[in-house]
Write an enzyme that holds these catalytic residues in place. Structure first.
Site, PDB file in Angstrom:
ATOM      1  N   GLN A 149      -0.669   2.363  -5.870  1.00 59.51           N
ATOM      2  CA  GLN A 149      -2.091   2.608  -5.639  1.00 59.51           C
ATOM      3  C   GLN A 149      -2.960   2.164  -6.816  1.00 59.51           C
ATOM      4  O   GLN A 149      -4.056   1.628  -6.625  1.00 59.51           O
ATOM      5  CB  GLN A 149      -2.316   4.097  -5.361  1.00 59.51           C
ATOM      6  CG  GLN A 149      -3.691   4.417  -4.824  1.00 59.51           C
ATOM      7  CD  GLN A 149      -3.789   5.854  -4.341  1.00 59.51           C
ATOM      8  OE1 GLN A 149      -2.881   6.651  -4.565  1.00 59.51           O
ATOM      9  NE2 GLN A 149      -4.871   6.198  -3.688  1.00 59.51           N
ATOM     10  N   ASP A 209      -3.943  -1.584  -6.651  1.00 59.04           N
ATOM     11  CA  ASP A 209      -4.495  -2.056  -5.380  1.00 59.04           C
ATOM     12  C   ASP A 209      -5.894  -2.657  -5.570  1.00 59.04           C
ATOM     13  O   ASP A 209      -6.914  -1.959  -5.477  1.00 59.04           O
ATOM     14  CB  ASP A 209      -4.536  -0.892  -4.389  1.00 59.04           C
ATOM     15  CG  ASP A 209      -4.913  -1.326  -2.984  1.00 59.04           C
ATOM     16  OD1 ASP A 209      -5.282  -2.502  -2.797  1.00 59.04           O
ATOM     17  OD2 ASP A 209      -4.834  -0.487  -2.061  1.00 59.04           O
ATOM     18  N   TYR A 258      -3.717  -1.948   8.079  1.00 60.29           N
ATOM     19  CA  TYR A 258      -4.673  -2.919   8.612  1.00 60.29           C
ATOM     20  C   TYR A 258      -4.642  -2.889  10.137  1.00 60.29           C
ATOM     21  O   TYR A 258      -3.677  -2.454  10.762  1.00 60.29           O
ATOM     22  CB  TYR A 258      -4.324  -4.336   8.146  1.00 60.29           C
ATOM     23  CG  TYR A 258      -4.539  -4.572   6.680  1.00 60.29           C
ATOM     24  CD1 TYR A 258      -5.808  -4.820   6.182  1.00 60.29           C
ATOM     25  CD2 TYR A 258      -3.467  -4.548   5.794  1.00 60.29           C
ATOM     26  CE1 TYR A 258      -6.007  -5.038   4.823  1.00 60.29           C
ATOM     27  CE2 TYR A 258      -3.656  -4.767   4.430  1.00 60.29           C
ATOM     28  CZ  TYR A 258      -4.925  -5.016   3.964  1.00 60.29           C
ATOM     29  OH  TYR A 258      -5.115  -5.227   2.625  1.00 60.29           O
ATOM     30  N   ARG A 317       0.852  -1.194   0.000  1.00 64.23           N
ATOM     31  CA  ARG A 317       0.000   0.000   0.000  1.00 64.23           C
ATOM     32  C   ARG A 317       0.886   1.241   0.000  1.00 64.23           C
ATOM     33  O   ARG A 317       1.149   1.846   1.030  1.00 64.23           O
ATOM     34  CB  ARG A 317      -0.943  -0.036   1.189  1.00 64.23           C
ATOM     35  CG  ARG A 317      -2.014  -1.095   0.992  1.00 64.23           C
ATOM     36  CD  ARG A 317      -3.203  -0.908   1.878  1.00 64.23           C
ATOM     37  NE  ARG A 317      -4.387  -1.530   1.276  1.00 64.23           N
ATOM     38  CZ  ARG A 317      -5.554  -1.610   1.877  1.00 64.23           C
ATOM     39  NH1 ARG A 317      -5.719  -1.116   3.075  1.00 64.23           N
ATOM     40  NH2 ARG A 317      -6.576  -2.178   1.265  1.00 64.23           N
ATOM     41  N   SER A 362      -8.473  -2.273  -2.532  1.00 62.53           N
ATOM     42  CA  SER A 362      -9.194  -1.002  -2.425  1.00 62.53           C
ATOM     43  C   SER A 362     -10.307  -0.918  -3.459  1.00 62.53           C
ATOM     44  O   SER A 362     -11.416  -0.466  -3.165  1.00 62.53           O
ATOM     45  CB  SER A 362      -8.227   0.176  -2.594  1.00 62.53           C
ATOM     46  OG  SER A 362      -7.329   0.234  -1.515  1.00 62.53           O
TER      47      SER A 362
END
Length: 375
Positions: free
Chosen positions: A124, A127, A225, A119, A130
């Site tokens: 990004q 990902d 997380y 991350r 997400s």
């Protein structure tokens, strides 16, 4: 490079690559693209759509044997051996499905799992967690509104005023934040719990109320997380959550810890204090669920409260989910192509998402977890 798109098996409705991304793979990355018949059918894409985009139809076994790169979402059981080097790109949840990873320890095979992409700002656009979590959070609220016995916003009618629904969201990651935004747009009163103090400002910025339990353990190395908590903290957490659960019309749970059983946040006794007609949507059901009564893949009723366990609500938005996933896959493949072969072993994005190299497990997080299980 020759790349193949496998048709997903079982209940999966999404596909790894959609026709619009096939065009990009051919034009921008100079790939030859092959696909299995029916690859995008459940997501609304026909064989003709893939052919028009420039892909070539090929049988599953032939693809697995002959092509350089194979893309898919979920693990599959097709046996194979390869005399040449081959790469699989997938979304395997390997920290939970460790048995599936073991099956892929084959000579000449390298496997990447995009749910392990670090991350970081650079990663990004790759990902997948997400992308999919955002859709799941949205769909969770829509699904809850369908199952709930009343309305979410305040209604003023000739017969009187209907109070807005109280929605409790447990976990303020990507799925939780999208659930907050959706529930607020629908007019609900929203309360949110998360062990990470960093989530507080995001929750408040969306107009929701943040429930805080002091003493939570956090780790900068957890990649955003939650981590496992002490028993003393968990006891305080259970008491406070119990209070909010019993007062809520809808509860949406999203809390997961990579490689672990999902934290138990809602006990049976809490569910039994909820009003009849209330709803719980448990997005952590695949890893055991956040509610004690959750059954993965099922909707059950307990004392008039409906509990839906589903970690794959994005499958109900198959076309959009596939488009998002395909873009993530494309960005990963583009990055892979741009990194020279000598540097690939040390590239942070490739190293973080590489599960297997030449038949051996090389991912540090997975190696540590396997050792833990063996011990």
């Amino acid at each position: 490079m020759k790349i193949g798109i496998l048709k997903e098996q079982g209940e999966e409705t999404r596909t790894a690559i959609v026709p619009s991304v096939v065009q990009r793979l051919i034009k921008e990355l100079s790939f030859e693209v092959y696909f299995e018949s029916g690859t995008g059918e459940k997501a609304g894409f026909s064989n003709d759509d893939y052919i028009k985009a420039g892909a070539v139809l090929m049988g599953r076994d032939e693809m697995i044997q002959l092509l350089d790169i194979i893309t898919f979402i979920n693990p599959f059981d097709s046996p194979f051996q390869s005399d040449s080097k081959k790469m699989f790109v997938s979304v395997m949840n390997p920290l939970f499905r460790t048995d599936e990873v073991e099956k892929l320890k084959k000579p000449n095979l390298t496997v990447y799992s995009l749910d392990l992409v670090p991350r970081s700002t650079k990663a990004q656009s790759m990902d997948v967690l997400s992308s999919i979590a955002s859709l799941s959070g949205y769909k969770a609220v829509i699904k809850a509104a369908e199952l709930y016995g009343s309305v979410l916003p305040m209604f003023t009618t000739a017969a009187g005023t209907i109070r807005p629904a109280r929605v409790l969201i447990l976990g303020a990651g990507v799925a939780g934040l999208q659930a907050i935004a959706t529930a607020k747009r629908l007019g609900a009163i929203v309360h949110v719990f998360d062990v990470r103090s960093s989530a507080k400002e995001e929750v408040k910025s969306l107009g929701a109320n943040f429930i805080e339990v002091e003493g939570a353990a956090e780790s900068a190395s957890a990649g955003g997380y939650a981590i496992e908590q002490s028993e003393a903290y968990l006891e305080k957490q259970r008491a406070l959550i119990d209070q909010y659960v019993s007062e809520s019309s809808i509860v949406i749970t999203t809390a997961n810890i990579p490689g672990r059983r999902a934290p138990l946040l809602i006990e049976k006794s809490s569910v039994e204090r909820m009003k009849k007609g209330s709803v719980i949507i448990d997005l952590a059901s695949e890893q055991g669920g956040n509610c004690e009564l959750t059954e993965d893949g099922k909707t059950i009723s307990h004392n008039g409260v409906r509990i839906l366990g589903n970690s794959y609500l994005s499958r109900e938005l198959a076309q959009t989910a596939s488009q998002l996933l395909a873009t993530n896959y494309f960005n990963f493949l583009k990055h892979y192509q741009q990194v020279d072969s000598i540097s690939r072993s040390d590239d942070p994005i490739l190293k973080g998402s590489r599960l297997i190299e030449d038949g051996e497990i090389v991912n540090e997080r997975l190696v540590s977890l396997v050792k833990e299980i063996v011990c």
